[in-house]
Write an enzyme that holds these catalytic residues in place. Structure first.
Site, PDB file in Angstrom:
ATOM      1  N   ARG A 151     -12.981 -37.402 -58.040  1.00 11.22           N
ATOM      2  CA  ARG A 151     -12.969 -37.718 -56.612  1.00 11.22           C
ATOM      3  C   ARG A 151     -12.873 -39.237 -56.432  1.00 11.22           C
ATOM      4  NH1 ARG A 151     -11.969 -35.494 -51.676  1.00 11.22           N
ATOM      5  NH2 ARG A 151     -13.640 -35.774 -50.177  1.00 11.22           N
TER       6      ARG A 151
ATOM      7  N   THR B 206      -3.948 -30.753 -48.791  1.00  8.15           N
ATOM      8  CA  THR B 206      -4.486 -30.809 -50.122  1.00  8.15           C
ATOM      9  C   THR B 206      -3.634 -29.803 -50.856  1.00  8.15           C
ATOM     10  OG1 THR B 206      -6.635 -31.451 -49.276  1.00  8.15           O
ATOM     11  CG2 THR B 206      -6.661 -30.234 -51.346  1.00  8.15           C
TER      12      THR B 206
ATOM     13  N   THR C 224      -5.880 -33.956 -53.878  1.00  4.18           N
ATOM     14  CA  THR C 224      -5.584 -34.340 -52.497  1.00  4.18           C
ATOM     15  C   THR C 224      -5.394 -35.832 -52.305  1.00  4.18           C
ATOM     16  OG1 THR C 224      -6.394 -34.068 -50.225  1.00  4.18           O
ATOM     17  CG2 THR C 224      -8.040 -34.602 -51.867  1.00  4.18           C
TER      18      THR C 224
ATOM     19  N   SER D 121     -16.597 -33.474 -50.249  1.00  7.71           N
ATOM     20  CA  SER D 121     -15.332 -32.733 -50.173  1.00  7.71           C
ATOM     21  C   SER D 121     -15.597 -31.272 -49.843  1.00  7.71           C
ATOM     22  CB  SER D 121     -14.633 -32.845 -51.532  1.00  7.71           C
ATOM     23  OG  SER D 121     -13.536 -31.970 -51.591  1.00  7.71           O
ATOM     24  N   SER D 122     -14.546 -30.587 -49.417  1.00  2.71           N
ATOM     25  CA  SER D 122     -14.629 -29.132 -49.251  1.00  2.71           C
ATOM     26  C   SER D 122     -13.801 -28.411 -50.315  1.00  2.71           C
ATOM     27  CB  SER D 122     -14.101 -28.725 -47.874  1.00  2.71           C
ATOM     28  OG  SER D 122     -14.896 -29.281 -46.864  1.00  2.71           O
TER      29      SER D 122
ATOM     30  N   GLY E  43      -6.698 -27.179 -47.166  1.00  2.00           N
ATOM     31  CA  GLY E  43      -7.073 -26.826 -45.784  1.00  2.00           C
ATOM     32  C   GLY E  43      -8.331 -27.482 -45.277  1.00  2.00           C
ATOM     33  N   GLY E  44      -8.736 -28.626 -45.860  1.00  2.00           N
ATOM     34  CA  GLY E  44      -9.908 -29.338 -45.340  1.00  2.00           C
ATOM     35  C   GLY E  44     -11.106 -28.409 -45.240  1.00  2.00           C
TER      36      GLY E  44
HETATM   37  N1  GLY Z   1      -9.944 -34.193 -48.222  1.00  3.75           N
HETATM   38  C1  GLY Z   1     -10.330 -32.856 -48.065  1.00  3.75           C
HETATM   39  C2  GLY Z   1     -11.506 -32.494 -48.905  1.00  3.75           C
HETATM   40  O1  GLY Z   1     -11.721 -33.104 -49.941  1.00  3.75           O
HETATM   41  O2  GLY Z   1     -12.239 -31.618 -48.542  1.00  3.75           O
END
Ligand code: GLY
Length: 556
Positions: free
Chosen positions: A82, A366, A384, A437-438, A458-459
């Site tokens: 990340r 993403t 992403t 993050s998701s 999809g966030g």
């Molecule tokens: N940028 C979307 C996530 O990491 O959840």
């Protein structure tokens, strides 16, 4: 030349390996590496570099991601690459003098950029778990950048959109939009600057990206758009190997991404909340089904807002949140006949968590790809730039975009980010911290063998998308491709509404839900699930690309 505009690409079967990803070129890169003797990790790294060439909306060198690995010998790893906040970042960096969030500052331009992790993460994966050299696995990507590829319809469309959106980002428009003379579907697209960058990484590894000319250009390009990333930030970046988040659901072992993703904990906690429920007499996407899922989702997302953040900076009560006891406590106020409005769903507090007794309990842009090999190793990888084309900042002369991941922090505790997600102290900005993050790369196993590899873009909707694929397969017996293609809906606590994709909720079901008090808001299709499952009949692998964004699968 024939260009496919929007198509459902076929489900594939293979005994030696399968790759499912957005682009066919990237799938083929993975298969090429498997055929050359590589394992699923080698192939996943090759797919990642290929996607940085063929899918610049989200595939990347300038972003980050998570790679979940289940090796055939049963060992499991979560590689966290990340992005990190730059050393100069600070809690109020997106606020004006009256402490209001300045629109756009965390989403476009240099200040939106987190220190990229992709190159270091892929190198770590290769060093620890791969069989082939970096030289070999990067070959397909370098070929694609140098010799070019024919622009698919959806990429031409995105480039056209970028041309209008990225006004003032001259390097981005030069590379991806031919300075306004936009690319047509089917044109050959060569990226000599990116090929040069990839060759430097191929030759020097991390040093080819995190120091030397690429790093210097990155710092300069970010600074030209107001960013503060330094050479020191880049040379200090480190990926981590983390212990995956683990749970069980109806006899399956569930493996997913731990913090700094919220995905694994939220997914497993929702599965734990669903497990006591019986779906046998509950019709698929009936009002009852949607009520059960929405109630579970809002409770998990409420706790996400308070308890999840970078574990290196905030003590995440991971063991408790993953426990069946937490799920029982969390669902105490659940009533199968009615709605609990989000205003009455509070994140659990310290004393609620203290009540959980673990004794007796086991422990919007993403992209996701799934890879398996002939030995039974599996990789579930989500990566992403955050939004489509990230911050719009392209590193001058080196042909790659930088992320806008800083928006995944909570710019102001209690205020929603671009996905409407609320965050608090756990996800406040601090130098060198990773933003929550998701992304939810996930693997299900039974008796130690991989049965499902799944994930999605999809966030904030990523987590509920993965949840629904598992619910479709495990509770409704759907074959993989049906489970992937099935319409979806989403609740995230705040705002207090159910979003639903095309054909997800019939008008009479919507009426029943509205009568219960739910607000329903339709939206366009979302969540490109690229999944693989073990075939029950012949024993090989089934690869299922999502029809929504014309994903692809390849096998051998
Ligand atoms: N940028 C979307 C996530 O990491 O959840």
């Amino acid at each position: 030349m024939t260009i496919v505009v929007q198509a459902a690409h076929p489900t594939v079967y293979g005994e030696n390996g399968v790759v499912v990803a957005h682009d066919l070129e990237a799938c083929n890169a993975g298969i090429e590496i498997l055929k050359a003797g590589g394992n699923a990790v080698d192939a996943a790294v090759a797919v990642s570099y290929a996607m940085a060439v063929t899918h610049p909306q989200a595939g990347n060198l300038g972003g980050g991601g998570f790679m979940l690995i289940q090796m055939a010998d049963g060992s499991k790893f979560a590689i966290d690459y990340r992005e990190m906040a730059p050393g100069n970042a600070h809690r109020d960096m997106y606020l004006d003098d009256s402490s209001q969030v300045i629109p756009g500052l965390s989403t476009r331009g240099g200040l939106a950029v987190g220190v990229p992790g992709t190159v270091a993460g892929l190198q770590l994966a290769l060093d620890k778990f791969g069989l082939l050299s970096r030289k070999k696995v990067m070959k397909p990507a370098i070929r694609l950048a140098k010799k070019g590829f024919h622009i698919p319809y959806d990429l031409a469309y995105s480039f056209g959109w970028l041309n209008r959106a990225a006004e003032g980002y001259d390097e981005t428009r030069r590379i991806f939009c031919r300075n306004g003379e936009i690319y047509m579907p089917g044109e050959l697209f060569k990226q000599p600057d990116l090929a040069k960058t990839l060759r430097l990484i191929q030759k020097k590894g991390n040093a080819g990206f995190y120091s030397g000319p690429v790093a210097e250009a990155l710092v300069k390009s970010s600074a030209a758009k107001g960013g503060t990333i330094t050479l020191e930030d880049l040379s200090n970046y480190e990926p981590h190997i983390r212990e995956p988040a683990k749970g069980t659901y109806r006899g399956f072992d569930v493996l997913s991404m731990p913090p700094p993703s919220s995905g694994g904990i939220a997914l497993i906690s929702m599965l734990n909340m669903l497990e006591p429920m019986n779906f046998d007499s509950v019709g698929w996407h009936s009002a009852q089904h949607i009520q059960m899922m929405a109630e579970v989702e809002k409770r998990a997302y409420a706790d996400r807002s308070v308890w999840l953040g970078d574990p290196d900076f905030f003590e995440v009560p991971q063991e408790k949140l993953l426990s069946k006891a937490y799920a029982t406590l969390r669902m105490m106020d659940y009533d199968s006949l009615s709605i609990t409005p989000s205003d009455s769903v509070y994140p659990l507090n310290d004393s609620d968590l203290a009540e959980i007794d673990l004794t007796g309990y086991e422990s919007e842009e993403t992209t996701h790809y799934s890879v398996v090999d002939k030995w039974g190793n599996a990789v579930s990888l989500t990566t992403t730039l955050n939004w489509s084309f990230g911050s719009y900042v392209t590193v001058e002369g080196y042909g790659f975009l930088l992320n806008n991941e800083m928006d995944d922090f909570s710019s102001k505790p209690g205020e929603p980010n671009s996905f409407g997600l609320i965050g608090n102290e756990a996800n406040a900005i601090e130098p060198k911290k990773r933003m929550l993050s998701s992304m939810t790369p996930t693997i299900l196993t039974k008796d130690g063998k991989v049965v499902l590899v799944v994930g999605a873009p999809g966030g904030s909707t990523i987590i509920t998308t993965v949840l629904q694929v598992i619910n479709n397969m495990v509770d409704y017996g759907m074959p993989l491709q049906d489970a992937v293609n099935a319409p979806r809906f989403h609740h995230q606590w705040r705002p207090d509404l159910i979003n639903y994709g095309p054909r997800a909720i019939s008008p009479d079901t919507a009426e029943l839900l509205r009568n219960m008090g739910y607000e329903l808001v339709p939206r366009s299709a979302y969540g490109e699930v690229n999944a693989i499952s073990r075939d029950q009949i012949f024993g090989g692998w089934i690869g299922a690309p999502d029809y929504r964004l014309s994903s692809h699968a390849a096998a051998y």
